[in-house]
Design a protein around this motif. Structure first.
Motif, mmCIF file in Angstrom:
data_model
loop_
_atom_site.group_PDB
_atom_site.id
_atom_site.type_symbol
_atom_site.label_atom_id
_atom_site.label_comp_id
_atom_site.label_asym_id
_atom_site.label_seq_id
_atom_site.Cartn_x
_atom_site.Cartn_y
_atom_site.Cartn_z
ATOM 1 N N THR A 54 15.362 5.822 5.783
ATOM 2 C CA THR A 54 15.463 4.394 6.184
ATOM 3 C C THR A 54 13.912 3.729 6.387
ATOM 4 O O THR A 54 13.103 4.600 6.768
ATOM 5 C CB THR A 54 16.408 3.886 7.211
ATOM 6 O OG1 THR A 54 16.350 2.616 7.412
ATOM 7 C CG2 THR A 54 15.931 4.651 8.437
ATOM 8 N N GLY A 55 13.547 2.680 5.738
ATOM 9 C CA GLY A 55 12.215 2.210 5.870
ATOM 10 C C GLY A 55 11.123 2.823 5.315
ATOM 11 O O GLY A 55 9.962 2.788 5.494
ATOM 12 N N THR A 56 11.471 3.403 4.146
ATOM 13 C CA THR A 56 10.520 3.859 3.194
ATOM 14 C C THR A 56 10.115 3.094 1.953
ATOM 15 O O THR A 56 9.508 3.537 1.030
ATOM 16 C CB THR A 56 10.965 5.510 2.690
ATOM 17 O OG1 THR A 56 12.258 5.187 2.132
ATOM 18 C CG2 THR A 56 11.018 6.593 3.664
ATOM 19 N N GLY A 57 10.561 1.763 2.078
ATOM 20 C CA GLY A 57 10.160 0.678 1.367
ATOM 21 C C GLY A 57 10.873 0.683 0.048
ATOM 22 O O GLY A 57 10.368 -0.287 -0.863
ATOM 23 N N LYS A 58 12.182 1.251 -0.054
ATOM 24 C CA LYS A 58 12.802 0.992 -1.123
ATOM 25 C C LYS A 58 13.110 -0.284 -1.467
ATOM 26 O O LYS A 58 12.816 -0.653 -2.712
ATOM 27 C CB LYS A 58 14.330 2.024 -1.329
ATOM 28 C CG LYS A 58 13.938 3.261 -0.785
ATOM 29 C CD LYS A 58 15.348 3.901 -0.587
ATOM 30 C CE LYS A 58 16.200 3.566 0.512
ATOM 31 N NZ LYS A 58 15.621 3.747 2.000
ATOM 32 N N THR A 59 13.732 -1.181 -0.718
ATOM 33 C CA THR A 59 13.988 -2.519 -1.011
ATOM 34 C C THR A 59 12.926 -3.400 -1.455
ATOM 35 O O THR A 59 12.927 -4.071 -1.977
ATOM 36 C CB THR A 59 14.919 -3.246 0.325
ATOM 37 O OG1 THR A 59 15.836 -1.956 0.526
ATOM 38 C CG2 THR A 59 15.448 -4.650 0.094
ATOM 39 N N VAL A 60 11.994 -3.327 -0.648
ATOM 40 C CA VAL A 60 10.661 -4.119 -0.690
ATOM 41 C C VAL A 60 10.046 -3.789 -2.172
ATOM 42 O O VAL A 60 9.648 -5.002 -2.762
ATOM 43 C CB VAL A 60 9.912 -4.086 0.512
ATOM 44 C CG1 VAL A 60 8.950 -2.788 0.607
ATOM 45 C CG2 VAL A 60 9.038 -5.398 0.598
ATOM 46 N N PRO A 67 0.811 -1.334 0.071
ATOM 47 C CA PRO A 67 -0.204 -0.048 -0.067
ATOM 48 C C PRO A 67 0.906 1.348 -0.035
ATOM 49 O O PRO A 67 1.890 1.368 0.458
ATOM 50 C CB PRO A 67 -0.851 0.020 1.394
ATOM 51 C CG PRO A 67 -0.567 -1.453 1.842
ATOM 52 C CD PRO A 67 0.683 -2.143 1.181
ATOM 53 N N ARG A 123 9.908 0.106 8.856
ATOM 54 C CA ARG A 123 10.620 -0.790 9.525
ATOM 55 C C ARG A 123 10.543 -0.748 10.935
ATOM 56 O O ARG A 123 10.164 -1.664 11.808
ATOM 57 C CB ARG A 123 12.206 -0.793 8.912
ATOM 58 C CG ARG A 123 13.132 -1.998 9.752
ATOM 59 C CD ARG A 123 14.534 -1.508 9.514
ATOM 60 N NE ARG A 123 14.964 -1.052 8.426
ATOM 61 C CZ ARG A 123 14.923 -1.816 7.303
ATOM 62 N NH1 ARG A 123 14.808 -2.945 7.644
ATOM 63 N NH2 ARG A 123 15.358 -1.189 6.090
ATOM 64 N N TYR A 154 6.644 7.673 5.403
ATOM 65 C CA TYR A 154 5.291 7.644 5.462
ATOM 66 C C TYR A 154 4.395 8.312 6.336
ATOM 67 O O TYR A 154 5.368 8.570 7.570
ATOM 68 C CB TYR A 154 5.168 5.942 5.550
ATOM 69 C CG TYR A 154 5.347 5.090 4.596
ATOM 70 C CD1 TYR A 154 4.716 5.035 3.595
ATOM 71 C CD2 TYR A 154 6.288 4.087 4.846
ATOM 72 C CE1 TYR A 154 4.986 3.917 2.530
ATOM 73 C CE2 TYR A 154 6.696 3.136 3.874
ATOM 74 C CZ TYR A 154 6.181 3.163 2.918
ATOM 75 O OH TYR A 154 6.217 2.303 1.778
ATOM 76 N N ARG A 193 -0.216 -6.409 7.777
ATOM 77 C CA ARG A 193 0.802 -7.250 8.268
ATOM 78 C C ARG A 193 -0.004 -7.982 9.548
ATOM 79 O O ARG A 193 0.516 -9.148 9.941
ATOM 80 C CB ARG A 193 1.966 -6.757 8.638
ATOM 81 C CG ARG A 193 3.143 -6.378 7.690
ATOM 82 C CD ARG A 193 3.558 -7.258 6.837
ATOM 83 N NE ARG A 193 4.117 -6.744 5.864
ATOM 84 C CZ ARG A 193 5.412 -6.687 5.789
ATOM 85 N NH1 ARG A 193 6.233 -7.141 6.489
ATOM 86 N NH2 ARG A 193 6.084 -6.075 4.713
ATOM 87 N N ASN A 202 20.169 5.006 1.089
ATOM 88 C CA ASN A 202 19.371 5.843 2.309
ATOM 89 C C ASN A 202 19.922 7.384 2.271
ATOM 90 O O ASN A 202 19.780 7.959 3.262
ATOM 91 C CB ASN A 202 18.768 5.286 3.238
ATOM 92 C CG ASN A 202 19.735 4.586 4.153
ATOM 93 O OD1 ASN A 202 20.942 5.102 3.948
ATOM 94 N ND2 ASN A 202 19.271 3.646 4.974
HETATM 95 N N1 LIG Z 1 4.554 0.207 1.375
HETATM 96 C C1 LIG Z 1 4.598 -0.967 2.225
HETATM 97 N N2 LIG Z 1 3.905 -1.979 2.316
HETATM 98 C C2 LIG Z 1 4.088 -2.900 3.270
HETATM 99 N N3 LIG Z 1 5.269 -3.162 3.901
HETATM 100 C C3 LIG Z 1 6.019 -2.139 3.660
HETATM 101 C C4 LIG Z 1 5.787 -0.864 2.568
HETATM 102 N N4 LIG Z 1 7.058 -0.273 2.814
HETATM 103 C C5 LIG Z 1 7.984 -0.839 3.611
HETATM 104 N N5 LIG Z 1 7.396 -1.835 4.153
HETATM 105 C C6 LIG Z 1 8.035 -2.719 5.108
HETATM 106 O O1 LIG Z 1 8.889 -1.985 5.881
HETATM 107 C C7 LIG Z 1 10.148 -2.628 6.264
HETATM 108 C C8 LIG Z 1 11.076 -1.719 5.753
HETATM 109 O O2 LIG Z 1 11.123 -1.725 4.390
HETATM 110 P P1 LIG Z 1 12.295 -1.393 3.268
HETATM 111 O O3 LIG Z 1 13.356 -2.527 3.780
HETATM 112 O O4 LIG Z 1 12.009 -1.749 1.856
HETATM 113 O O5 LIG Z 1 13.038 -0.060 3.768
HETATM 114 P P2 LIG Z 1 14.027 0.657 2.825
HETATM 115 O O6 LIG Z 1 13.579 1.828 2.267
HETATM 116 O O7 LIG Z 1 14.613 -0.345 1.718
HETATM 117 O O8 LIG Z 1 15.072 0.885 4.233
HETATM 118 P P3 LIG Z 1 16.629 0.763 4.399
HETATM 119 O O9 LIG Z 1 17.159 2.312 3.738
HETATM 120 O O10 LIG Z 1 16.946 1.018 5.758
HETATM 121 O O11 LIG Z 1 17.367 -0.227 3.753
HETATM 122 C C9 LIG Z 1 10.016 -4.165 5.340
HETATM 123 O O12 LIG Z 1 9.499 -4.742 6.440
HETATM 124 C C10 LIG Z 1 9.069 -3.792 4.379
HETATM 125 O O13 LIG Z 1 8.213 -5.195 4.096
#
Ligand SMILES: Nc1ncnc2c1ncn2[C@@H]1O[C@H](COP(=O)(O)OP(=O)(O)OP(=O)(O)O)[C@@H](O)[C@H]1O
Length: 394
Positions: free
Chosen positions: A66-72, A35, A254, A212, A224, A186
């Motif tokens: 960090t934790g803005t969903g880039k990796t996922v 989402p 995260r 977010y 989740r 990040n």
């Molecule tokens: N839009 C989303 N919907 C569901 N889960 C999300 C979403 N965005 C992030 N998450 C969850 O939040 C956690 C962190 O996301 P992610 O690892 O993609 O962040 P990141 O931006 O890559 O952070 P970093 O820079 O620290 O690696 C993961 O468990 C991911 O599944």
């Protein structure tokens, strides 16, 4: 059959009262939908599809806190595209490399080569040889290879940008296959300070992931929680409380998920039936203690010695000053027969410890006695810091 086993597990008391499926809260889990990242998914997927259709591929640089969903988001898009490509008989594959974890150029290029099925020994080959084998194998395979370099700032700071530049230009050597690079970081300063030549070739497309807000985090957590927890164990208000806390800290999903997971773990440990806001408060403290512990054990030696002296002084009389810390530190260095660092350096170390949130320091003007710094440590953090310093002999 699974039902029989589930029943036995329940009967034997192995099943958790709180969790239905804890894995769902693990950072590596990829949910079915993401989402509030629909636009980012669309933009990235569209771009990769265009590249798969034979256009000259452009590389992508993704950044955001960090934790803005880039990796996922990236993992979601590339794995879905790979799945679809195989059903459409198209050749598309990807390599996902976390360059902070795989910390040498050899390991990075070996992992990229292995992702298209090449066997590469752990050591023994020259990097240029692994690269050559990879390019040859790639061209005989002849598809689109997406290379995801996560936490790419760590790699470039450590190993320079030679490999990246080589990969960027590899399309010129390839006749049938193509490469697209996706860099993730990040660290906004990294992007700004990147060599302009590398930035323009690696980041032909730049995507910024915004943090977010509390409402968005609420949807993410709710989705989740429904999968991770048994029905009815999450008390009303817990999810919005976790979302609000994480939103205040910079919209880190995260962090929000960790809070929910740790709250559930504490509730389970204490034999509770439900996860309440009290458990979220306990989780906040436990997570903070973990963070403090980690930052203390990874400090360099002089920083540890200075912190140890601060702990001793603060325990004796609540607060201390830079002068007292310096005297205590120099004495211990003399006893150990080492040359102490200068007062100025120790003063810098004290500022660093303050910035890391390990101590609290305040500059006060004492009139004719001049300016001094009053140093304290939060009472609730003192035991954790002491524990993390227990092996430091001084
Ligand atoms: N839009 C989303 N919907 C569901 N889960 C999300 C979403 N965005 C992030 N998450 C969850 O939040 C956690 C962190 O996301 P992610 O690892 O993609 O962040 P990141 O931006 O890559 O952070 P970093 O820079 O620290 O690696 C993961 O468990 C991911 O599944």
């Amino acid at each position: 059959m699974a039902d029989i086993i589930d029943e036995l597990i329940r009967k034997r008391g192995f099943a958790s009262r709180i969790f239905r499926n804890r894995e769902v809260l693990h950072p590596d889990y990829i949910p079915d939908t993401l989402p509030h990242r629909e636009n980012e998914i669309r933009r990235l997927a569209e771009h990769l599809l265009v590249s798969a259709q034979g256009m000259r591929p452009s590389n992508v640089l993704i950044y955001g806190l960090t934790g803005t969903g880039k990796t996922v988001v990236v993992k979601y898009v590339v794995s879905k595209l790979k799945e679809k490509a195989s059903s459409l008989n198209k050749r598309l594959d990807y390599a996902y490399v976390n360059t902070r974890k795989l910390d040498t150029t050899y390991r990075v290029i070996a992992s990229i080569a292995q992702s298209i099925g090449l066997r590469v020994p752990h050591t023994g080959l020259a990097i240029s040889e692994v690269y050559r084998r990879y390019i040859n194998a790639l061209d005989s395979w002849g598809g689109l290879h997406i290379i995801v370099l996560d936490e790419v700032d760590y790699y470039v700071k450590r190993e320079g940008d030679d490999l990246i530049y080589k990969l960027v230009r590899a399309n010129e050597e390839l006749s049938k296959a193509k490469i697209v690079l996706i860099g993730i970081t990040n660290d906004v300063n990294f992007v700004e300070n990147l060599d302009p030549r590398v930035r323009s070739s690696m980041g032909e497309i730049e995507m910024v992931f915004p943090p977010y807000n509390a409402e968005q985090l609420f949807t993410i957590l709710k989705q989740r929680a429904e999968l991770a927890f048994n029905q009815g164990v999450i008390e009303d208000g817990v999810i919005s409380y976790c979302s609000a806390l994480a939103a205040r800290e910079h919209g880190d999903a995260r962090r929000a998920l960790d809070l929910l997971r740790v709250s559930g773990e504490i509730a389970e440990r204490e034999g509770a039936e439900r996860v309440t806001i009290e458990y979220v408060k306990k989780a906040t403290l436990e997570i903070e203690e973990g963070r403090i512990y980690q930052s203390v054990v990874t400090l360099p030696l002089h920083q540890k010695l200075v912190l140890k002296k601060i702990v001793e002084l603060v325990e004796a009389k609540e607060s201390t000053t830079t002068g007292e810390v310096y005297t205590a530190y120099s004495n211990i260095m003399r006893n150990l027969k080492y040359e102490p660092l200068s007062l100025r350096r120790i003063s810098e170390i004290i500022s660093q410890l303050d910035m890391m949130g390990l101590i609290i320091s305040e500059v006060v003007n004492r009139g004719k006695y001049g300016i001094t710094r009053i140093i304290k440590i939060r009472k609730d953090m003192l035991p954790v810091i002491k524990d993390a310093l227990k092996d430091v002999e001084a």
